[in-house]
Design an enzyme around this catalytic site. Structure first.
Site, PDB file in Angstrom:
ATOM      1  N   CYS A   1       0.755  -1.199   0.201  1.00 41.58           N
ATOM      2  CA  CYS A   1       0.107   0.497  -0.089  1.00 41.58           C
ATOM      3  C   CYS A   1       0.680   0.936  -0.426  1.00 41.58           C
ATOM      4  O   CYS A   1       0.342   2.123  -0.359  1.00 41.58           O
ATOM      5  CB  CYS A   1      -1.485  -0.366   1.612  1.00 41.58           C
ATOM      6  SG  CYS A   1      -0.566  -0.343   2.324  1.00 41.58           S
TER       7      CYS A   1
ATOM      8  N   HIS B   1      -5.863   0.050  -1.064  1.00 42.73           N
ATOM      9  CA  HIS B   1      -6.492  -1.335  -0.027  1.00 42.73           C
ATOM     10  C   HIS B   1      -7.202  -2.396  -1.312  1.00 42.73           C
ATOM     11  O   HIS B   1      -7.672  -3.208  -1.014  1.00 42.73           O
ATOM     12  CB  HIS B   1      -6.509  -0.833   0.994  1.00 42.73           C
ATOM     13  CG  HIS B   1      -5.736  -0.870   1.306  1.00 42.73           C
ATOM     14  ND1 HIS B   1      -5.692   0.427   1.993  1.00 42.73           N
ATOM     15  CD2 HIS B   1      -4.530  -1.245   2.368  1.00 42.73           C
ATOM     16  CE1 HIS B   1      -4.332   0.920   3.336  1.00 42.73           C
ATOM     17  NE2 HIS B   1      -3.687  -0.288   3.098  1.00 42.73           N
TER      18      HIS B   1
ATOM     19  N   ASP C   1      -8.092   5.232  -1.031  1.00 43.11           N
ATOM     20  CA  ASP C   1      -6.979   4.522  -1.077  1.00 43.11           C
ATOM     21  C   ASP C   1      -6.849   2.857  -1.859  1.00 43.11           C
ATOM     22  O   ASP C   1      -7.722   3.081  -2.348  1.00 43.11           O
ATOM     23  CB  ASP C   1      -8.582   3.137  -0.484  1.00 43.11           C
ATOM     24  CG  ASP C   1      -8.473   2.448   0.863  1.00 43.11           C
ATOM     25  OD1 ASP C   1      -7.254   1.831   0.824  1.00 43.11           O
ATOM     26  OD2 ASP C   1      -9.353   2.501   2.303  1.00 43.11           O
TER      27      ASP C   1
END
Length: 424
Positions: free
Chosen positions: A111, A312, A310
């Site tokens: 990430c 993820h 994000d």
């Protein structure tokens, strides 16, 4: 035979992790984010106020330096287009196997590399397209010919560069800033595929990746990483002039990355106004940060909440080498917000300077912000004149052949390592 068995176990583990993260983070794209109609929304130097559709006034350089007195009025749709046009880089699965490992996904560990990629992508967008770059055309095949007929040369050029920038981040070994290349550079600092990469380490990996990029289009840009929270002006100028002619017109643009800590164990709320001020600058390329062991790319804010993308969400591999590869998975459909107080103190801040004049102006503006926001004796970071070597610090060479980091950098990095929406 034993090695083959180990590889199979690793592949099964990777598939399990991909499935787990898809289930864990699939809600990311489904949950709604709430924005107030009564407060300005800032996204990488652009301000939007959802209360009014009337045009507002810009500050002289087009940015929103004073979010109280200067607001770029705009409607929800303009903000949505601006946000979606940012390049979103997430976990991927089923990409070509990473060298010296059995991994075909970065789910669960990549990430921070992804958020670093997003920061660099924004720097490249500013370099090639400017902050006002057009919204990318994510079209079906039926509309391709219509695009060619209706778009002027400028729009076509923007489209070409937008795809080219994304292709540099492809998940295959040849891509200049793809995961495979970044991991290779990370090995020289003792990192391997599957390890956790902190924001400071990623900053240096990005520097090396840009240094080593061979695409002719990338020869006009470089990266400088601050040393011990200090930006040395002469070192920045050296990087702008490296491998170029002596004429100012030939100087490279530079992305300045500053790894910092916004507190001790927890983020100090005294730094909130400074971070908001930084994200209000058009030449800011974002912040690599997040929550502990969970990295986000911060690109804006509203009130005391940061707006982020994000990484993820696990998506399937896209072959960016094919003509007209699909763009949809490289653009986030929904912004997310997080309270500043929940941010991990370790982060890396980025700025883009097109030339020396830009750098001089930016260093002056940020220095004023640092002084006005610092309640303590020492600011978060500083700009000083001269080279780092003038202050008895080891200066890393511009072109390191055998190692990614100097001995001094290794010591510093070791220290850092222990470190769709609704309107109301």
């Amino acid at each position: 035979m034993e090695a083959t068995g180990t590889d199979e176990v690793e592949k099964l583990k990777s598939k399990f992790m991909s499935a787990w993260h898809n289930m864990k983070y699939s809600w990311v794209l489904k949950t709604k984010t709430y924005f107030s109609r009564n407060s300005a929304v800032i996204l990488l130097g652009k301000c939007y106020h959802f209360k009014s559709d009337e045009p507002g006034e810009l500050s002289p350089d087009g940015s929103c330096l004073d979010i109280v007195d200067t607001v770029i009025s705009g409607n929800v749709e303009e903000f949505r287009k601006d946000f979606i046009s940012r390049i979103w880089l997430t976990y991927r699965e089923d990409f070509p196997q990473i060298k010296d490992s059995a991994l075909t996904t970065d789910c669960g560990w990549g990430c921070t590399l992804r958020t670093g990629q997003m920061l660099l992508a924004q720097g490249l967008v500013l370099h090639f397209l400017g902050r006002g770059g057009r919204e990318p055309k994510v079209l079906s095949k039926d509309h391709k010919e219509a695009l060619k007929r209706d778009c002027d040369d400028s729009e076509m050029r923007d489209e070409v560069y937008h795809r080219k920038i994304i292709s540099w981040f492809g998940d295959s070994p040849p891509a200049s800033f793809g995961l495979h290349q970044l991991i290779e550079y990370g090995k020289k600092s003792g990192k391997t595929a599957g390890d956790w990469y902190g924001p400071a380490v990623v900053a240096h990996i990005l520097r090396k990746a840009v240094e080593e990029a061979r695409d002719p289009e990338l020869q006009g840009i470089t990266i400088y990483v601050a040393q011990d929270c200090t930006v040395y002006s002469s070192d920045v100028v050296d990087r702008q002039c490296s491998s170029m002619g002596s004429e100012k017109a030939d100087m490279k643009a530079v992305i300045i990355l500053v790894p910092v800590r916004l507190g001790g164990e927890r983020t100090n709320m005294d730094y909130l106004e400074f971070v908001k001020g930084i994200l209000s600058l058009e030449y800011c390329v974002g912040v690599v940060g997040g929550k502990p062991k969970q990295s986000y790319y911060f690109a804006g804010f509203q009130d005391d909440s940061l707006i982020y993308m994000d990484p993820h969400y696990c998506q399937s591999f896209v072959d960016v080498s094919i003509k007209d590869f699909p763009l949809e998975s490289f653009h986030c459909p929904s912004p997310k917000k997080m309270s500043f107080k929940n941010m991990d103190p370790s982060c890396t801040i980025g700025f883009y300077c097109r030339n020396m004049k830009d750098f001089e102006r930016i260093s002056e503006e940020i220095t004023k912000m640092l002084k006005s926001s610092s309640k303590e004796k020492y600011p978060l970071f500083t700009f000083v004149k001269g080279h780092s070597r003038d202050y008895d610090f080891a200066s890393s060479p511009l072109h390191e052949e055998n190692d990614l980091f100097s001995d001094e950098e290794k010591k510093r990095l070791k220290r850092f390592s222990t470190e769709e929406f609704v309107l109301l």
